[in-house]
Design an enzyme around this catalytic site. Structure first.
Site, PDB file in Angstrom:
ATOM      1  N   HIS A  94       0.837  -1.200   0.000  1.00 30.41           N
ATOM      2  CA  HIS A  94       0.000   0.000   0.000  1.00 30.41           C
ATOM      3  C   HIS A  94       0.873   1.251   0.000  1.00 30.41           C
ATOM      4  CE1 HIS A  94      -3.420  -2.386   2.087  1.00 30.41           C
ATOM      5  NE2 HIS A  94      -3.856  -2.059   0.886  1.00 30.41           N
TER       6      HIS A  94
ATOM      7  N   CYS B 194      -3.270   0.538   9.653  1.00 30.10           N
ATOM      8  CA  CYS B 194      -4.290  -0.426   9.189  1.00 30.10           C
ATOM      9  C   CYS B 194      -5.294  -0.788  10.266  1.00 30.10           C
ATOM     10  CB  CYS B 194      -3.636  -1.722   8.725  1.00 30.10           C
ATOM     11  SG  CYS B 194      -1.994  -1.565   8.108  1.00 30.10           S
TER      12      CYS B 194
HETATM   13  C1  CIR Z   1      -3.686  -7.552   3.417  1.00 31.36           C
HETATM   14  O1  CIR Z   1      -2.825  -8.047   2.700  1.00 31.36           O
HETATM   15  O2  CIR Z   1      -4.686  -7.012   2.953  1.00 31.36           O
HETATM   16  C2  CIR Z   1      -3.521  -7.603   4.906  1.00 31.36           C
HETATM   17  N1  CIR Z   1      -2.880  -8.828   5.266  1.00 31.36           N
HETATM   18  C3  CIR Z   1      -2.727  -6.414   5.406  1.00 31.36           C
HETATM   19  C4  CIR Z   1      -3.475  -5.134   5.245  1.00 31.36           C
HETATM   20  C5  CIR Z   1      -2.699  -3.944   5.705  1.00 31.36           C
HETATM   21  N2  CIR Z   1      -3.492  -2.793   5.609  1.00 31.36           N
HETATM   22  C6  CIR Z   1      -3.019  -1.567   5.482  1.00 31.36           C
HETATM   23  O3  CIR Z   1      -1.827  -1.376   5.299  1.00 31.36           O
HETATM   24  N3  CIR Z   1      -3.881  -0.559   5.475  1.00 31.36           N
END
Ligand code: CIR
Length: 261
Positions: free
Chosen positions: A166, A253
């Site tokens: 991201h 997140c």
């Molecule tokens: C994913 O790959 O979607 C999750 N394991 C991690 C999401 C992390 N989210 C973020 O950086 N906003």
């Protein structure tokens, strides 16, 4: 006081037992669900210590990554936007978040086209930056723009560095006009109009931090960057993040941060 760093509320969701199956780019082992829950509790305590009211949602076993609430929605001062996560296993998390947003906001809009995840969105005092990534496409950015420009926000579309999950994997807002960023992201020039503090070489995973009221929530274990931030005058709260990091998660997140209108 910046509306991009000061909030009265946060939304979090308890990690599910299924968090052990969370998505990850590289498999270096699965998180331990019990330790993840303990770390999450520390994170929630840190949010509450900022003075925030924390809305704690129950775990969703069908969605292993649902603890990462940031990717399902965007909370702005003027309204909330239900996003469209680009990971197929995460799409349903957005609909699960919508009732909570409707409880706390008068205005809730929904992205209906393309894909866009909250981890790719950085809201600053002057604009909303969105990084294109494997999870966020141009149609998703256009759909977000169509919603928030009438609310008075400008949207700037950028590239997330290759092989980075991201946009905010590589940066975090420290105050309305200052960001912490990895060298690779800063080198792209996307923060030319901002003050940038660079993450120390070798400490790239700590770029994903969040400013919440008086403090910066920062992952423990990155001493050189922590020292840089303290020297610059920021008050850090260091939190364990090893479990979330196994499935590519970090400080931003784990919450949605907002002040309802
Ligand atoms: C994913 O790959 O979607 C999750 N394991 C991690 C999401 C992390 N989210 C973020 O950086 N906003």
């Amino acid at each position: 006081m910046s509306a991009a760093t000061h909030f009265t509320h946060a939304i979090v969701r308890a990690p599910s037992a299924s968090v052990t199956g969370g998505l990850r780019a590289v498999d270096t082992g699965s998180p331990d669900a019990r330790q993840f829950a303990a770390d999450h509790a520390s994170y929630v305590t840190a949010l509450k210590n900022t003075g925030a009211e924390v809305i704690a949602l129950p775990a969703l076993e069908d969605f292993p990554d649902s603890v990462f609430v940031e990717d399902a929605a965007l909370c702005l001062p003027d309204g909330a936007v239900v996003l469209r996560p680009g990971a197929p296993s995460r799409l349903g998390e957005a609909a699960a978040m919508e009732p909570t947003l409707c409880d706390v906001y008068e205005r809730v809009a929904r992205v209906e086209d393309g894909f866009i995840e909250g981890g790719d969105i950085l809201v600053t005092d002057r604009e909303i930056l969105v990084g294109l990534s494997a999870r966020t496409d141009a149609a998703g950015v256009a759909a977000l723009r169509a919603i928030v420009e009438p609310w008075g926000h400008s949207v700037r579309e950028l590239e997330t560095p290759p092989d980075v999950l991201h946009f905010k994997t590589d940066c975090g807002l420290l105050d309305g006009k200052t960001v912490l960023a990895t060298r690779r992201l800063a080198a792209s020039g996307c923060f030319a109009d901002y003050q940038v503090i660079e993450v120390a070489a070798g400490e790239e995973p700590c770029a994903n931090c969040i400013r919440f009221n008086g403090v910066v929530l920062f992952p423990a274990g990155f001493p050189q960057t922590a020292a840089r931030l303290r020297e610059a005058g920021y008050d850090l709260v260091e939190l364990p993040n090893e479990q979330a990091a196994l499935i590519d998660g970090g400080m931003s997140c784990l919450s949605l941060r907002f002040t309802p209108s």
